[in-house]
Design a protein around this motif. Structure first.
Motif, PDB file in Angstrom:
ATOM      1  N   ARG A 153       7.485  11.793  34.766  1.00 20.29           N
ATOM      2  CA  ARG A 153       7.036  12.972  35.499  1.00 20.29           C
ATOM      3  C   ARG A 153       8.122  13.972  35.857  1.00 20.29           C
ATOM      4  N   CYS A 154       9.395  13.612  35.643  1.00 22.68           N
ATOM      5  CA  CYS A 154      10.483  14.574  35.839  1.00 22.68           C
ATOM      6  C   CYS A 154      10.856  15.080  34.449  1.00 22.68           C
ATOM      7  N   ALA A 155      10.941  16.399  34.304  1.00 21.22           N
ATOM      8  CA  ALA A 155      11.198  16.981  32.984  1.00 21.22           C
ATOM      9  C   ALA A 155      12.539  16.522  32.412  1.00 21.22           C
ATOM     10  N   GLY A 170      17.300  12.098  41.181  1.00 23.66           N
ATOM     11  CA  GLY A 170      17.002  13.522  41.313  1.00 23.66           C
ATOM     12  C   GLY A 170      16.938  13.925  42.768  1.00 23.66           C
ATOM     13  N   PRO A 171      16.459  15.102  43.076  1.00 26.15           N
ATOM     14  CA  PRO A 171      16.014  16.134  42.140  1.00 26.15           C
ATOM     15  C   PRO A 171      17.195  16.957  41.641  1.00 26.15           C
ATOM     16  N   CYS A 172      16.957  17.725  40.577  1.00 25.97           N
ATOM     17  CA  CYS A 172      17.981  18.631  40.099  1.00 25.97           C
ATOM     18  C   CYS A 172      17.976  19.862  41.004  1.00 25.97           C
ATOM     19  N   GLY A 173      18.896  20.766  40.738  1.00 34.28           N
ATOM     20  CA  GLY A 173      19.000  21.948  41.590  1.00 34.28           C
ATOM     21  C   GLY A 173      17.904  22.978  41.341  1.00 34.28           C
ATOM     22  N   GLY A 174      17.009  22.705  40.427  1.00 36.29           N
ATOM     23  CA  GLY A 174      16.008  23.711  40.088  1.00 36.29           C
ATOM     24  C   GLY A 174      14.672  23.533  40.781  1.00 36.29           C
ATOM     25  N   SER A 175      14.545  22.442  41.554  1.00 32.83           N
ATOM     26  CA  SER A 175      13.278  22.170  42.237  1.00 32.83           C
ATOM     27  C   SER A 175      12.996  23.255  43.285  1.00 32.83           C
ATOM     28  N   THR A 176      11.846  23.914  43.176  1.00 40.63           N
ATOM     29  CA  THR A 176      11.538  25.019  44.085  1.00 40.63           C
ATOM     30  C   THR A 176      10.116  24.907  44.621  1.00 40.63           C
ATOM     31  N   LYS A 214       7.815  22.524  43.129  1.00 41.30           N
ATOM     32  CA  LYS A 214       7.469  22.631  41.716  1.00 41.30           C
ATOM     33  C   LYS A 214       8.702  22.449  40.838  1.00 41.30           C
ATOM     34  N   CYS A 215       8.457  22.070  39.594  1.00 38.99           N
ATOM     35  CA  CYS A 215       9.541  21.826  38.650  1.00 38.99           C
ATOM     36  C   CYS A 215      10.111  23.132  38.123  1.00 38.99           C
ATOM     37  N   GLU A 216      11.391  23.113  37.791  1.00 41.86           N
ATOM     38  CA  GLU A 216      12.037  24.333  37.295  1.00 41.86           C
ATOM     39  C   GLU A 216      11.448  24.817  35.973  1.00 41.86           C
ATOM     40  N   ILE A 217      10.843  23.916  35.215  1.00 39.37           N
ATOM     41  CA  ILE A 217      10.371  24.373  33.901  1.00 39.37           C
ATOM     42  C   ILE A 217       8.990  25.014  33.963  1.00 39.37           C
ATOM     43  N   ASP A 266       4.205  19.695  39.333  1.00 39.27           N
ATOM     44  CA  ASP A 266       4.860  19.159  40.527  1.00 39.27           C
ATOM     45  C   ASP A 266       6.228  18.619  40.152  1.00 39.27           C
ATOM     46  N   CYS A 267       7.209  18.828  41.029  1.00 38.42           N
ATOM     47  CA  CYS A 267       8.515  18.197  40.841  1.00 38.42           C
ATOM     48  C   CYS A 267       8.366  16.733  41.238  1.00 38.42           C
ATOM     49  N   ALA A 268       8.662  15.847  40.292  1.00 38.82           N
ATOM     50  CA  ALA A 268       8.489  14.420  40.551  1.00 38.82           C
ATOM     51  C   ALA A 268       9.317  13.976  41.750  1.00 38.82           C
ATOM     52  N   TRP A 269      10.501  14.544  41.877  1.00 36.46           N
ATOM     53  CA  TRP A 269      11.383  14.113  42.960  1.00 36.46           C
ATOM     54  C   TRP A 269      10.909  14.616  44.315  1.00 36.46           C
TER      55      TRP A 269
HETATM   56  S1  SF4 Z   1      12.626  20.287  39.188  1.00 44.83           S
HETATM   57 FE1  SF4 Z   1      12.142  18.164  39.721  1.00 44.83          FE
HETATM   58  S2  SF4 Z   1      10.804  17.422  38.066  1.00 44.83           S
HETATM   59 FE2  SF4 Z   1      11.760  19.305  37.326  1.00 44.83          FE
HETATM   60  S3  SF4 Z   1      13.569  18.617  36.215  1.00 44.83           S
HETATM   61 FE3  SF4 Z   1      14.256  19.030  38.300  1.00 44.83          FE
HETATM   62  S4  SF4 Z   1      14.073  17.092  39.391  1.00 44.83           S
HETATM   63 FE4  SF4 Z   1      12.916  16.885  37.489  1.00 44.83          FE
END
Ligand code: SF4
Lengths: 222, 310, 94
Positions: free
Chosen positions: A151-153, A159-165, A168-171, A176-179
């Motif tokens: 569930r995390c891209a 995680g999460p990466c710095g793109g979680s907003t 929601k996921c950065e992509i 949903d952002c899994a983290w």
């Molecule tokens: S935003 Fe969340 S789900 Fe998306 S890549 Fe980053 S940690 Fe993973």
């Protein structure tokens, strides 16, 4: 369940365009539940194929059969007596069923009618989403019951990466952002401090990376 | 603090100076001069230069070759390494390759998702994540071991960094996340671009409350806006970026030809304010495709000349 | 629906009760989505989704029913005959 969706009609027509008589085989399991390859979808596809052929001034004879499962010898045997009458088979099972059918009936071409997508759930009627990638070494016990691998891209284990907003996921803002989900659930469980436990580097040899997988249960083997 | 590596960046930080780093993006072609030219512009104003690793997932000349170019110029590079494109074999191998050229700094990242770049159809690797890459480098350096357990004949001597984004969601784990990176063995942090100073100061306070500022060197990230358009773009389109409305307004309130200057002003003022924040040990000036402005920013912020340390 | 076309129908219209007034609550709404799906499929195989339509008419509204029938007739006439028939007829003639 395994979630799939029908291939574009054109692609399916391409498989059988030179045939006169084919067999459409549906499956009563997962693909019936996700409305991709059950009895009803077999019927609709049969009609569509016949019409497409008629439009070209050709005729296609389509026999419809829907098996209990296509991933077990037992049910696949049910078509042994009839399969030779057809020039080709289109299986509306997941990729597993298509292959098992093909393995069994070596002299009949077998084509997939579906694109097999993922292992997932019915979120609501008409909406399915992924939950598991079958890594062979379940880590849900460490991640509050939510799988970052499926569930995390970026399948980040820490995680999460710095793109979680905004959750929601950065992509994709729809995803949903899994983290975020993991952290929310840890909070609900009163275990947010568990977040700081480092999840070690994963052994991916039980996943696809380790080659095709197999499970043998001696107690059940005949 | 004692130094553990030959890294000049580490020595400057350990000596208590405010460090200044910057970064250069490699070209989309094989022209190595593109890197040396950019480095030439800034080399006397910074202590170390990061080279980005296919940032935003757009294919470029590799960061490993780029840092070698810098090293051959006698400069101090920071090798950025993302886990998106390489598995653990390739990562460890590239770390050794870099070390063989005397590269002593590494920044461990997961990397943007490939859907942002020029090959959205590509596979991604993510065999390990950024925190696990920190652990990997520390294992290689401190224990002289590969992940597989074998001994490394001449272990790499790398000063280990990572990024931190104080603004990404969920905010409540932004400090625990830093703690996690510290537990994994990170030694310096370069933060995401800071525009929301209040929020950054709040984060730093929480960092100090846990004493984390004494366990890691934090370099505050700044990026000057070239235009009001860029400010808006960063605010709305870049994931994990926090640009307050006042900042966007300040940029759009000046006429277009004055905007670059205003962008530099904002950047210099931010640095001056952040210098006062306890636990900020330096600055990471990311002038995106605007490297020629780094000297001015450094000078006007009172960070020039740079300390001489061998 | 599909079978009707396969048998050579030039057009099919599905009549449901007024939205919000269905005796089976949402039966008519679900039918509408199914019709949309089938239209897409007809387009894909080149028979033409235009030949299929869904109308919502109150059970008591005779005049509207007649009007819809005329409207649909016009639409289908504009489309010409079901290409399937044409193709099979041609073949027989040849
Ligand atoms: S935003 Fe969340 S789900 Fe998306 S890549 Fe980053 S940690 Fe993973």
């Amino acid at each position: 369940m395994i979630v799939a969706e029908r291939k574009p009609i054109d692609e399916i027509i391409g498989f059988v365009k030179n045939c006169k008589k084919i067999l459409l085989v549906g499956c009563n399991e997962c693909v019936t539940v996700c409305y991709a390859g059950g009895k009803k979808e077999v019927g609709v596809l049969a009609s569509a194929l016949k019409m497409a052929f008629m439009k070209e001034g050709k005729e296609l004879e389509v026999e419809e059969v829907t098996l209990e499962r296509q991933c077990d010898h037992e049910y696949l045997e049910e078509i042994r007596n009839i399969i030779d009458q057809y020039e080709a088979v289109i299986s509306l099972a997941c990729g597993v069923g298509v292959q098992f059918l093909a393995e069994k009936y070596l002299t009949t071409p077998v084509f997939p009618g579906l694109n097999t997508s993922f292992m997932g759930v019915t979120e609501e009627s008409g909406v399915w989403s992924e939950r598991c990638q079958g890594c062979g070494q379940c880590i849900l016990g460490q991640t509050a019951g939510i799988c970052p691998i499926s569930r995390c891209a970026k399948r980040l284990l820490n995680g999460p990466c710095g793109g979680s907003t905004d959750g929601k996921c950065e992509i994709n803002k729809e995803l949903d952002c899994a983290w975020q989900l993991i952290i929310d659930r840890l909070k609900e469980l009163g275990r947010l401090e568990d977040y700081e436990k480092l999840i070690p580097i994963k052994d991916w040899s039980t996943e696809r990376a380790g080659g095709p997988r197999k499970i043998v249960r001696e107690d059940l083997k005949s | 603090m004692n130094t553990k590596t030959p890294s000049r960046l580490e020595k400057i930080l350990a000596a208590g100076h405010l460090a200044v780093t910057s970064e250069c993006g490699p070209p989309r072609g094989s022209n190595g001069d593109a890197i040396t030219k950019k480095a030439e512009m800034i080399k006397d104003y910074v202590d170390a230069i990061n080279i980005t690793d296919n940032q935003t997932s757009v294919t470029r000349l590799c960061s490993l070759a780029s840092v070698i170019h810098l090293k051959l110029m006698g400069l101090e590079p920071v090798l950025q390494m993302v886990t998106r494109d390489r598995n653990r074999i390739a990562l460890q191998s590239d770390i050794l390759g870099a070390a063989s050229f005397g590269i002593n700094n590494i920044l461990c990242l997961s990397g943007d998702h490939q859907s942002f770049g020029d090959n959205p159809q590509g596979q991604n690797v993510f065999d390990i994540d950024s925190i696990q890459l920190i652990q990997t480098v520390r294992l290689m350096r401190d224990e002289g071991k590969f992940l597989g357990g074998d001994d490394i004949d001449q272990p790499p001597k790398m000063f280990v960094g990572a990024a931190a984004n104080p603004f990404a969601d969920p905010f409540e784990i932004r400090v625990p996340r830093l703690a996690k990176k510290i537990a994994a063995g990170v030694e310096f942090i370069q933060t995401q671009c800071i525009y929301n100073l209040e929020k950054f100061e709040l984060w730093m306070k929480q960092v100090r409350d846990r004493g984390l500022h004494e366990k890691v060197y934090i370099l505050a990230g700044v990026t000057p806006f070239k235009s009001a358009g860029m400010a808006k773009y960063m605010k709305n389109r870049v994931p994990g970026m926090d640009v307050p409305d006042e900042v966007v307004k300040r940029m759009s309130d000046v006429p277009k030809e004055k905007q670059p200057e205003e962008g530099i002003n904002i950047c210099v003022e931010s640095i001056q304010r952040l210098k006062e924040v306890e636990g900020v040990r330096g600055f990471h000036v990311m002038a995106i495709e605007w490297e020629e402005k780094v000297p001015e920013i450094v000078e006007r912020s009172g960070l020039y000349p740079r300390p001489k340390i061998e | 629906m599909m079978v009707a076309f396969q048998k050579g129908a030039d057009g099919v219209y599905v009549v449901g009760c007024l939205e919000g007034e269905c005796h089976f609550l949402t039966g008519n709404l679900r039918a509408k989505k199914k019709v949309e799906y089938a239209k897409k499929l007809l387009d894909e195989i080149g028979v033409g989704g235009e030949r299929l339509a869904m109308y919502n008419i109150a059970a008591s509204d005779g005049p509207r029913f007649a009007e819809v029938a005329r409207e649909m007739h016009e639409k289908i006439k504009a489309q010409g005959p079901n290409p399937i028939k044409g193709a099979t007829l041609n073949k027989k003639a040849a």
